[in-house]
Design a protein around this motif. Structure first.
Motif, mmCIF file in Angstrom:
data_model
loop_
_atom_site.group_PDB
_atom_site.id
_atom_site.type_symbol
_atom_site.label_atom_id
_atom_site.label_comp_id
_atom_site.label_asym_id
_atom_site.label_seq_id
_atom_site.Cartn_x
_atom_site.Cartn_y
_atom_site.Cartn_z
ATOM 1 N N UNK A 201 0.802 -1.218 0.000
ATOM 2 C CA UNK A 201 0.000 0.000 0.000
ATOM 3 C C UNK A 201 0.835 1.268 0.000
ATOM 4 N N UNK A 202 1.942 1.276 0.747
ATOM 5 C CA UNK A 202 2.737 2.497 0.897
ATOM 6 C C UNK A 202 4.054 2.450 0.132
ATOM 7 N N UNK A 203 4.344 1.336 -0.541
ATOM 8 C CA UNK A 203 5.525 1.255 -1.392
ATOM 9 C C UNK A 203 6.840 1.272 -0.647
ATOM 10 N N UNK A 204 6.834 0.888 0.618
ATOM 11 C CA UNK A 204 8.076 0.861 1.392
ATOM 12 C C UNK A 204 8.874 -0.390 1.036
ATOM 13 N N UNK A 205 10.180 -0.374 1.327
ATOM 14 C CA UNK A 205 11.054 -1.498 0.989
ATOM 15 C C UNK A 205 11.914 -1.870 2.199
ATOM 16 N N UNK A 206 12.265 -3.135 2.292
ATOM 17 C CA UNK A 206 12.984 -3.649 3.459
ATOM 18 C C UNK A 206 14.486 -3.452 3.295
ATOM 19 N N UNK A 207 15.110 -2.937 4.346
ATOM 20 C CA UNK A 207 16.569 -2.808 4.392
ATOM 21 C C UNK A 207 17.213 -4.043 5.010
ATOM 22 N N UNK A 208 16.617 -4.565 6.092
ATOM 23 C CA UNK A 208 17.162 -5.739 6.780
ATOM 24 C C UNK A 208 16.043 -6.578 7.365
ATOM 25 N N UNK A 209 16.208 -7.894 7.271
ATOM 26 C CA UNK A 209 15.343 -8.863 7.936
ATOM 27 C C UNK A 209 16.115 -9.518 9.078
ATOM 28 N N UNK A 210 15.416 -9.822 10.164
ATOM 29 C CA UNK A 210 15.956 -10.648 11.244
ATOM 30 C C UNK A 210 15.078 -11.879 11.405
ATOM 31 N N UNK A 211 15.708 -13.004 11.757
ATOM 32 C CA UNK A 211 14.969 -14.251 11.978
ATOM 33 C C UNK A 211 15.432 -14.875 13.287
ATOM 34 N N UNK A 212 14.566 -15.711 13.871
ATOM 35 C CA UNK A 212 14.949 -16.428 15.090
ATOM 36 C C UNK A 212 15.986 -17.491 14.757
ATOM 37 N N UNK A 213 17.000 -17.610 15.583
ATOM 38 C CA UNK A 213 18.055 -18.596 15.371
ATOM 39 C C UNK A 213 17.457 -19.994 15.238
ATOM 40 N N UNK A 214 17.856 -20.696 14.187
ATOM 41 C CA UNK A 214 17.357 -22.038 13.942
ATOM 42 C C UNK A 214 15.979 -22.082 13.304
ATOM 43 N N UNK A 215 15.383 -20.902 13.006
ATOM 44 C CA UNK A 215 14.043 -20.870 12.427
ATOM 45 C C UNK A 215 13.995 -20.059 11.136
ATOM 46 N N UNK A 216 15.126 -19.909 10.467
ATOM 47 C CA UNK A 216 15.117 -19.093 9.249
ATOM 48 C C UNK A 216 14.125 -19.624 8.223
#
Length: 377
Positions: A201-216
């Motif tokens: 909706x707002x056209x934003x873009x991701x700079x960084x993702x984080x994930x839980x260790x062992x759950x990527x």
């Protein structure tokens, strides 16, 4: 050998996505917002809110018994709007559209009405609701306040580069002058739905993702999201979203001139009895120097300086989420910042966790285990 003992090894997220992972942007968004405009709150005691706001470094532009508008020194609209209410609560963010036509387009696509903003702000708005139920306002043509005199960065002798001679360095222990609103951090029980909504909706873009260790393989649980202004660099994140057991405001961040302004301003806040949450340090995602405080209503607010700026060419990085990975240097993340300090707040969070586990959302038992590992890391 050294990397094996470095707690930050592997935490810097310049490494990109694996095949099939979230691309971090929508292929054909409705519009692309230009920036965050302001945040809106309700609080029962506006006089107390104004006293803290001045100590934190805001300048009031409107102060009545029913409403308080706060600005930084940069030109533009006020960056915090507070109305008097029976309890303290966050009402939602407002984002600035690139042009009036984008507000009209967004309203048409979503079936929402365009409304005129109050005379104190000017302009028009369309009010939407994200999948977490938060009101999200997109505005255009608001009145532009002129710039105010700002704190000037100090002249530094860095290494052997000598720029200051026969002049002492004496930063005043005074409120840091807020320049502008930088970003807002929100928690959602429907993180992936909410993330995709902002991208689409707002056209934003991701700079960084984080994930839980062992759950990527289950996907990310946090994203740092910027505005897409093409080749014009923008803040590493204007919005950050994280998965958690409740839908809530986490913190908001306000830029100041430099480290001296941030540190001396923090000493001023400390001397006046305000609650320090965490800092001073330098983050990894975003790289900014940070210092976190709580206002008298319990809302967390951040002074920051020297953050990353990305244009549209930078693809998302991926990294595990850990408490030690929150900063490159500085004190360990505090229990207050992590939300695990014993007291009423931690009890409320525990009740929220139990409730979330019984509901149909993205926060399940496996995500809870991942979050507990983050707090212990």
């Amino acid at each position: 050998m050294l990397d094996r003992h470095d707690p930050h090894a592997g935490l810097h997220s310049e490494r990109g996505a694996l095949a099939g992972e979230h691309p971090g942007r929508a292929a054909n968004p409705v519009i692309k917002v230009h920036d965050v405009a302001w945040l809106e709150f309700e609080k029962p005691d506006l006089q107390r809110a104004e006293v803290f706001a001045r100590a934190f470094g805001f300048t009031p532009t409107l102060s009545t018994g029913h409403e308080l508008h706060l600005r930084g020194t940069d030109p533009g609209a006020p960056c915090v709007l507070i109305r008097r209410g029976t309890r303290s609560r966050f009402l939602g963010p407002a984002f600035r559209a690139a042009c009036l036509g984008d507000v009209l387009r967004l309203a048409k696509v979503t079936g929402r009405q365009v409304t005129r903003l109050p005379d104190a702000l000017g302009g028009i708005a369309v009010d939407l609701a994200d999948p977490s139920g938060l009101r999200v306002r997109v505005v255009s043509d608001v009145d532009e306040l002129p710039a105010l005199p700002s704190q000037q960065p100090h002249t530094l002798n860095v290494g052997h580069e000598v720029l200051r001679v026969n002049a002492a360095q004496r930063p005043p222990r005074a409120p840091a002058r807020v320049q502008r609103l930088g970003h807002i951090v929100l928690q959602s029980t429907r993180y992936r739905q909410t993330l995709d909504w902002y991208l689409e909706h707002l056209g934003m873009i991701v700079s960084d993702f984080l994930f839980h260790a062992g759950q990527r393989q289950r996907g990310p649980v946090m994203s740092f999201i910027r505005c897409d202004r093409g080749t014009t660099p923008t803040d590493h994140h204007t919005l950050a979203l994280t998965l958690g057991p409740t839908n809530r405001y986490v913190h908001s961040a306000y830029q100041v001139a430099d480290l001296d302004a941030l540190a001396a301003g923090g000493e001023y806040l400390r001397e006046h009895g305000y609650h320090h949450s965490w800092g001073i340090g330098r983050h990894i995602e975003g790289s900014q120097i940070f210092d976190y405080w709580r206002d008298p209503d319990g809302f967390m607010v951040e002074h920051f300086s020297d953050g990353d700026l990305f244009d549209h060419t930078v693809e998302p990085g991926w990294a595990p989420m850990t408490a030690s990975g929150l900063a490159q240097w500085g004190p360990p993340a505090s229990a207050d910042f992590l939300g695990v300090r014993p007291g009423k707040e931690s009890l409320r969070e525990l009740r929220a966790v139990l409730a979330a586990l019984r509901e149909d959302n993205e926060f399940d038992a496996q995500r809870l285990i991942g979050l507990l590992k983050v707090a212990r890391s």
